[in-house]
Scaffold this motif. Sequence first.
Motif, short mmCIF file in Angstrom:
data_model
loop_
_atom_site.label_atom_id
_atom_site.label_comp_id
_atom_site.label_asym_id
_atom_site.label_seq_id
_atom_site.Cartn_x
_atom_site.Cartn_y
_atom_site.Cartn_z
N GLY B 74 -45.41 22.73 64.52
CA GLY B 74 -45.82 22.38 63.89
C GLY B 74 -46.22 22.56 62.51
N SER B 75 -45.57 23.80 62.04
CA SER B 75 -45.18 24.54 60.73
C SER B 75 -44.77 24.48 59.95
CB SER B 75 -46.06 25.97 61.04
OG SER B 75 -47.31 26.78 61.50
N ILE B 76 -43.52 23.92 60.95
CA ILE B 76 -41.69 23.95 61.11
C ILE B 76 -42.11 22.57 59.90
CG2 ILE B 76 -39.36 23.57 61.35
CD1 ILE B 76 -39.81 25.77 63.04
N VAL B 77 -42.19 21.83 60.76
CA VAL B 77 -42.86 19.71 60.06
C VAL B 77 -43.67 19.68 59.24
CG1 VAL B 77 -43.98 17.85 60.25
CG2 VAL B 77 -42.65 18.98 62.04
N GLY B 78 -44.35 20.90 58.66
CA GLY B 78 -45.12 21.04 57.33
C GLY B 78 -44.13 21.66 56.16
N PHE B 79 -43.60 22.65 56.74
CA PHE B 79 -43.03 23.40 55.38
C PHE B 79 -42.07 21.90 54.90
CE2 PHE B 79 -39.40 25.71 53.24
CZ PHE B 79 -40.44 26.27 52.87
N THR B 80 -41.34 21.61 55.61
CA THR B 80 -40.18 20.91 55.57
C THR B 80 -39.77 19.42 55.22
OG1 THR B 80 -39.79 19.90 57.78
CG2 THR B 80 -38.00 21.27 57.20
N ALA B 81 -40.95 19.20 55.08
CA ALA B 81 -42.14 17.68 54.67
C ALA B 81 -42.16 18.42 53.93
CB ALA B 81 -43.14 17.18 55.19
N ALA B 83 -41.37 20.71 51.45
CA ALA B 83 -40.26 21.35 50.49
C ALA B 83 -39.48 20.30 49.73
CB ALA B 83 -39.13 22.14 51.29
N VAL B 84 -39.01 19.60 51.17
CA VAL B 84 -38.13 18.31 50.95
C VAL B 84 -38.87 17.29 49.93
CG1 VAL B 84 -36.71 16.36 52.10
CG2 VAL B 84 -36.81 18.53 52.89
N GLY B 85 -40.24 17.23 50.50
CA GLY B 85 -41.10 16.06 49.38
C GLY B 85 -40.93 16.66 47.58
N GLY B 86 -41.03 17.95 47.51
CA GLY B 86 -40.88 18.95 46.31
C GLY B 86 -39.40 18.63 45.85
N PHE B 98 -28.41 13.87 51.72
CA PHE B 98 -28.72 15.13 51.36
C PHE B 98 -30.20 15.85 51.32
CE2 PHE B 98 -29.31 18.65 48.09
CZ PHE B 98 -28.49 20.03 48.53
N ALA B 99 -30.77 14.90 50.92
CA ALA B 99 -32.30 15.07 51.54
C ALA B 99 -32.44 15.34 52.76
CB ALA B 99 -33.03 13.96 50.40
N ILE B 100 -32.28 14.80 53.59
CA ILE B 100 -32.23 14.10 55.03
C ILE B 100 -31.39 15.09 55.86
CG2 ILE B 100 -32.01 13.00 57.28
CD1 ILE B 100 -31.98 10.83 55.78
N GLY B 101 -30.59 15.47 55.26
CA GLY B 101 -29.26 17.08 55.64
C GLY B 101 -30.05 18.85 54.99
N ALA B 102 -30.97 18.41 54.16
CA ALA B 102 -31.99 19.60 53.37
C ALA B 102 -33.56 19.75 54.57
CB ALA B 102 -32.18 19.73 52.27
N ALA B 103 -33.49 18.75 55.11
CA ALA B 103 -34.34 18.69 56.05
C ALA B 103 -34.49 19.75 56.97
CB ALA B 103 -35.35 17.68 56.51
N VAL B 104 -33.08 19.10 57.50
CA VAL B 104 -32.61 19.00 58.90
C VAL B 104 -32.15 21.04 59.31
CG1 VAL B 104 -30.93 19.02 60.82
CG2 VAL B 104 -31.84 17.18 59.71
N GLY B 234 -37.55 19.63 61.64
CA GLY B 234 -37.05 19.36 60.73
C GLY B 234 -37.14 18.17 59.97
N LEU B 235 -35.82 17.22 60.58
CA LEU B 235 -36.13 15.72 60.86
C LEU B 235 -37.15 14.77 60.82
CD1 LEU B 235 -34.16 13.27 60.50
CD2 LEU B 235 -33.92 13.99 62.92
N ALA B 236 -38.47 15.64 61.78
CA ALA B 236 -39.53 15.12 62.06
C ALA B 236 -39.97 15.17 60.97
CB ALA B 236 -40.69 15.58 63.28
N GLY B 237 -40.07 15.93 59.52
CA GLY B 237 -40.78 16.73 58.10
C GLY B 237 -40.43 15.67 57.73
N PHE B 238 -39.12 15.28 57.38
CA PHE B 238 -38.56 14.21 57.13
C PHE B 238 -39.46 13.24 56.91
CE2 PHE B 238 -35.91 10.86 55.41
CZ PHE B 238 -36.21 11.24 54.60
N MET B 239 -39.59 12.93 58.40
CA MET B 239 -40.13 11.74 58.59
C MET B 239 -41.33 11.43 58.08
SD MET B 239 -38.15 9.72 62.18
CE MET B 239 -36.49 9.66 62.19
N PHE B 240 -42.38 12.70 58.62
CA PHE B 240 -43.21 12.68 58.23
C PHE B 240 -43.63 12.36 56.59
CE2 PHE B 240 -47.23 15.00 56.94
CZ PHE B 240 -48.15 15.21 58.50
N LEU B 241 -42.93 13.25 55.79
CA LEU B 241 -42.69 13.08 54.42
C LEU B 241 -43.13 11.46 53.78
CD1 LEU B 241 -42.80 14.14 51.52
CD2 LEU B 241 -40.55 13.81 52.08
#
Lengths: 337, 351
Positions: B74-81, B83-86, B98-104, B234-241
């Motif tokens: 949960g914390s990983i999803v939150g952080f990647t969402a 950070a990538v959002g930022g 690149f954004a997706i790669g960064a999340a993963v 991380g990928l899930a975090g990107f999708m969450f974003l």
Amino acid sequence: MNIAETGVAKSPLQKAVGHLTDWEGFLLAVLLVTIIANASMSDVFLTVNNQINLFQLSIEKIIVALIMTLIIINAEIDLSVASMMGLAACAFGWLFHHDVPIGLAVPIVILIGALGGSFNAFFITVMGLPSLVVTLAMLIGFRGLARVLVEDRGITDFPEWFDALGQQPLIGPFPLALLIFFALLVFFIVVLHFTGFGRYVYMIGNNKEMAVYSGVAVNRIKATLFIASGTISALAGILFAARVGAVRGDVALGFELDIITMVLLGGISIFGGRGTLFGAVFAMLIVLNLRNGMALANITHHLQTGVIGVLLILSVLLPNMRGMIRQFRESRASAKS
Amino acid sequence: MNRWSIADLSPQALRLLALLAVMVLVILFFGTQIDRYYSTRMFNRVSTSVAIMALIATGQALVVLTRNIDLSVGSIVGFTAYAVGGVVTRFPDLNPAFAIGAAVLTGAAFGAFNGFFVAYARIPAIIVTLGTLALFRTFLVEYSGAKSIITADLPEWILSLPRTNLFSIGNLDIRLTFAVAVIVVVVVHLAVTRLRIGRKFYAVGSNPEAAVVAGIDSRRIVFLAFIACGALSGLAGFMFLSRFGNITVVAGLGFELKSVAAVVVGGVNIFGGSGTVIGAMLGAILVGLLDASLVRLQYMSEFWREAILGFLILAAVAIDSVFMRRLFAWRYARREKLQARLSAEGKAKGE
């Protein structure tokens, strides 16, 4: 010291100190450092008020952590404690709103706790499901029932004497919850470290099959612990309602992780069979003092949680590293010879 | 004796069939209770939210297979969402790949952190990830400086992503995110069931000592499981974003227990060594489906949803356990009978 003294039977205190493992010694050192650092940073830290306040702020967590210690030593886990605290608080609020006198509501809520604990115990012992799975489902289930009872309302109109019981000192400077904590602490120390029941708890945690074949009533002991866990969590939920003076659906949300962290930090093995209540108490004191000290130093709550997370990992990493270094030395020594 | 029977299927295949059957029943049941239940909107809502949880559940399943658990997802999803959002807020012209790669990669780095302490420092997974659950969330809070990611600041391509259609079957739109999630799950499933390295996940989980004796580097496998779990989170975090747009410091809170619930409902043994990744995905879909359907139920207060969900999860696990025990007892009895008959025939021939 003369020779005659060594022949004297050890007092219970000396025995207790003798029980301390290396790890608990280390925790004690960390605790002393924390207290000294806190005391030197803040004038108010060592006042009686602050010391009591420090306990009061997390009193419900440390009460539940006592029974959690026994459950983890028994090689099980109860993730549903915080949801049960929430359910108990909400059930109490619901009963209060439906004009049930508080004197009757309290025993009913505690009975609900015992029932919830029995429900967990049934699936763990009779159905043979892993406690991690059962109590995870009930973490969601009990919390859901709590929300059903109060929906999105908040109940705050408890009578003054009830709130006062949770907030004001009862005997001397000690509030009721703190007295209950000390009573339960003594009770569980006696049960775990000085009775046959306690020895069985360790035995089952060490090797469940061996305990079964030795004729220990494994299921009965496990069930007792889970029912006790539900009951004590319900009591803690009522204490929470009294201290905060309000009940909402998210009472005690996420407390289970803090409670388990305290227990594991105390050197209780997650695989069961190892650790003592003394370690758990030192860990509670460390967590409380650290949080209090950091709060006095204006460190945010989230950063405090992070520090405790690091401490948790270190608590196992350091003894492991010592073991590895010893192993490495021994292998080198045996290679030489 | 030669007749084919459904009980000859492997327990895992049976489990998947049972999950599918339950899912069909659930859909049929709610179809009679809710007006316009069989609508494209309903399908889209469930499929886009399930896409996120299916990825996390897949990662969680890999870790659970090796007899570990990851409570920090949960914390990983939150952080990647966050950070990538930022990053995409600041550089809107950034290449999506690149954004997706960064999340993963961010997720994988967190996973490697967990994996290192579990596999090489030999700290129980529940302790490490309980610690990093708090620690990674602290990183997020400190990194965010109490600011949120706001939908309005995000580039258009991210916001349109959840609404992007890959193709349609009749009226049902298969959204890109859902398709990606399914493809990822199928690829991971094939990898763990067909590849040599994948089978090692099962070997390590079902008997760590035997796996080591068989020459498997079990530490490396556990390390890899955590990295994979982190990467998928991380990928899930990107999708969450892309789905929610507004990201605060509480993003992904509680996902760790939801993913464990999905994995358990999907028939993965919490003590490792047995279960399938597809099962974990079906578990995630079933939980998501129930969640979304119970909300729409008119005559029931929405507050019942969580309570019912919790008790259904327990019921699913209990029924599964009883059923599997029966199945094994029945098979054992059948084999005994068969052996008794064969030996009787052998004796008759010998005389």
